[in-house]
Design a protein around this motif. Structure first.
Motif, PDB file in Angstrom:
ATOM      1  N   GLU A  44      -8.143 -30.634   3.031  1.00  0.00           N
ATOM      2  CA  GLU A  44      -7.774 -32.023   2.779  1.00  0.00           C
ATOM      3  C   GLU A  44      -6.499 -32.061   1.947  1.00  0.00           C
ATOM      4  N   GLY A  45      -5.465 -32.635   2.479  1.00  0.00           N
ATOM      5  CA  GLY A  45      -4.195 -32.720   1.772  1.00  0.00           C
ATOM      6  C   GLY A  45      -4.122 -33.945   0.875  1.00  0.00           C
ATOM      7  N   ARG A  46      -3.435 -33.788  -0.253  1.00  0.00           N
ATOM      8  CA  ARG A  46      -3.222 -34.907  -1.165  1.00  0.00           C
ATOM      9  C   ARG A  46      -1.750 -34.964  -1.533  1.00  0.00           C
ATOM     10  N   SER A  47      -1.291 -36.122  -1.915  1.00  0.00           N
ATOM     11  CA  SER A  47       0.105 -36.288  -2.287  1.00  0.00           C
ATOM     12  C   SER A  47       0.427 -35.469  -3.530  1.00  0.00           C
ATOM     13  N   PRO A  48       1.440 -34.579  -3.482  1.00  0.00           N
ATOM     14  CA  PRO A  48       1.826 -33.828  -4.680  1.00  0.00           C
ATOM     15  C   PRO A  48       2.170 -34.739  -5.849  1.00  0.00           C
ATOM     16  N   GLY A  49       2.803 -35.879  -5.553  1.00  0.00           N
ATOM     17  CA  GLY A  49       3.161 -36.795  -6.623  1.00  0.00           C
ATOM     18  C   GLY A  49       1.945 -37.319  -7.350  1.00  0.00           C
ATOM     19  N   ALA A  50       0.881 -37.647  -6.580  1.00  0.00           N
ATOM     20  CA  ALA A  50      -0.339 -38.160  -7.199  1.00  0.00           C
ATOM     21  C   ALA A  50      -1.029 -37.086  -8.024  1.00  0.00           C
ATOM     22  N   VAL A  51      -1.054 -35.847  -7.495  1.00  0.00           N
ATOM     23  CA  VAL A  51      -1.735 -34.760  -8.202  1.00  0.00           C
ATOM     24  C   VAL A  51      -0.996 -34.387  -9.479  1.00  0.00           C
ATOM     25  N   PHE A  52       0.294 -34.143  -9.384  1.00  0.00           N
ATOM     26  CA  PHE A  52       1.047 -33.746 -10.575  1.00  0.00           C
ATOM     27  C   PHE A  52       1.207 -34.895 -11.564  1.00  0.00           C
ATOM     28  N   GLY A  53       1.074 -36.127 -11.054  1.00  0.00           N
ATOM     29  CA  GLY A  53       1.103 -37.265 -11.950  1.00  0.00           C
ATOM     30  C   GLY A  53      -0.062 -37.268 -12.926  1.00  0.00           C
TER      31      GLY A  53
ATOM     32  N   LEU B   5      -9.068 -36.114 -14.745  1.00  0.00           N
ATOM     33  CA  LEU B   5      -8.858 -34.708 -14.394  1.00  0.00           C
ATOM     34  C   LEU B   5      -9.935 -34.174 -13.450  1.00  0.00           C
ATOM     35  N   ARG B   6     -11.118 -34.786 -13.495  1.00  0.00           N
ATOM     36  CA  ARG B   6     -12.238 -34.288 -12.684  1.00  0.00           C
ATOM     37  C   ARG B   6     -11.924 -34.392 -11.201  1.00  0.00           C
ATOM     38  N   GLY B   7     -12.322 -33.362 -10.494  1.00  0.00           N
ATOM     39  CA  GLY B   7     -12.128 -33.323  -9.051  1.00  0.00           C
ATOM     40  C   GLY B   7     -10.849 -32.638  -8.625  1.00  0.00           C
ATOM     41  N   THR B   8      -9.890 -32.547  -9.544  1.00  0.00           N
ATOM     42  CA  THR B   8      -8.628 -31.870  -9.223  1.00  0.00           C
ATOM     43  C   THR B   8      -8.424 -30.647 -10.108  1.00  0.00           C
TER      44      THR B   8
END
Length: 299
Positions: free
Chosen positions: A15-24, A70-73
């Motif tokens: 499952e891909g996620r937006s890098p911007g959302a993750v690093f944000g 932070l949970r889940g990532t």
């Protein structure tokens, strides 16, 4: 119990996620404090109350809010508390390694040893996140590679040349095994025939590896892959050279690889080492796989 093959049992789901959302998610100091608190004991879950205490985030509501983000990532909850996910471990590892926080240089350090090609002196240096070990007399022995800046202060200056060399061997082994040193993607190799007198290490062909995901590349001598084959590693060990422990510049005491092309299209090369009445001979295919290894008594 059924032994029938289930065609769905090996399905891969990513499952891909937006890098911007993750690093944000890392853009708040409280969240980094929580990750660093978990990083104090990365192999043990931390109970909620202990994690709150370690983090130094005094306000309970603020702590709960940022832990939830932070949970889940980067963090997961277990029966015994909270622990870092693989992504969380990578963030903490990058912090310790100084990847985002350190900038360093190391002026030339004389290396205890000599160039295996010409016998000249060697020097080790570090700048712009790159370590190098070079011969001062010839251009045939030259290694440069990425080295984490945060690791520099783990060693005394006189220890750094060997530390650089061992790190290089660690990276090369991963590359040869097919893993990218940047993104852990699949890395494929190919044998590239050189023009006369332009080969690396005096061999007629060199190895090139490229990641099919991020595009990172690595170039080595065509003899490097054979050095990590178990049979060749055993030959070297029997003759006093231990891969990853003995400095690569001491390989000349056993003997540098020599080789000859078996064909140019597709490229195939025979590479061998000989020392003290024994020879080990390998055949490299165009994809850098080793199709045969033979250990022979000579003389």
């Amino acid at each position: 119990m059924s032994n029938e093959y289930d065609p769905g049992s090996g399905a891969i789901s990513v499952e891909g996620r937006s890098p911007g959302a993750v690093f944000g998610l890392l853009g708040d100091e409280s969240r980094l404090q929580i990750l660093q608190a978990l990083g104090e004991t990365p192999d043990e879950p931390v109970p909620f109350a202990e994690l709150h205490r370690r983090s130094g985030v005094d306000d309970s509501g603020r702590f709960n809010y940022h832990l939830g983000k932070l949970r889940g990532t980067f963090v997961r909850r277990t029966d015994d508390g909270y622990e870092l996910t693989y992504a969380g471990r990578q963030v903490i590892g990058a912090i310790y390694a100084g990847l985002y926080t350190a900038n360093a240089t190391v002026e030339a350090i004389p290396v205890e040893g000599s160039c295996p090609v010409c016998g000249g002196g060697l020097v080790a240096e570090y700048a712009e996140e790159t370590a190098s070990v070079d011969c001062t007399a010839c251009e045939d022995f030259h290694n440069d590679f990425w080295f984490p800046p945060g690791s520099l202060d783990q060693f005394e200056p006189e220890e750094l040349p060997l530390a650089f060399d061992r790190w290089m061997c660690h990276v090369i082994r991963g590359v040869i095994d097919g893993f990218c040193y940047t993104c852990a993607g699949r890395m494929d190799g190919r044998l590239v025939v050189d023009d006369a007198d332009e080969g690396i290490g005096g061999l007629p062909a060199h190895a090139e590896f490229e990641c099919d995901r991020c595009g990172s590349t690595a170039t080595t001598s065509g003899g490097a892959p054979m050095l990590y084959h178990p049979a060749v590693a055993g030959f070297l060990y029997d003759h006093g050279f231990e891969n990853g422990r003995t400095p690569t510049w001491e390989l000349g005491a056993v003997g540098l690889p020599t080789g000859e092309l078996l064909s140019e299209s597709p490229p195939r090369m025979r590479v061998q080492l000989e020392h003290d009445g024994e020879r080990v001979v390998t055949t490299l295919e165009d994809d850098m796989s080793i199709s045969s290894v033979e250990r022979i008594t000579v003389g």
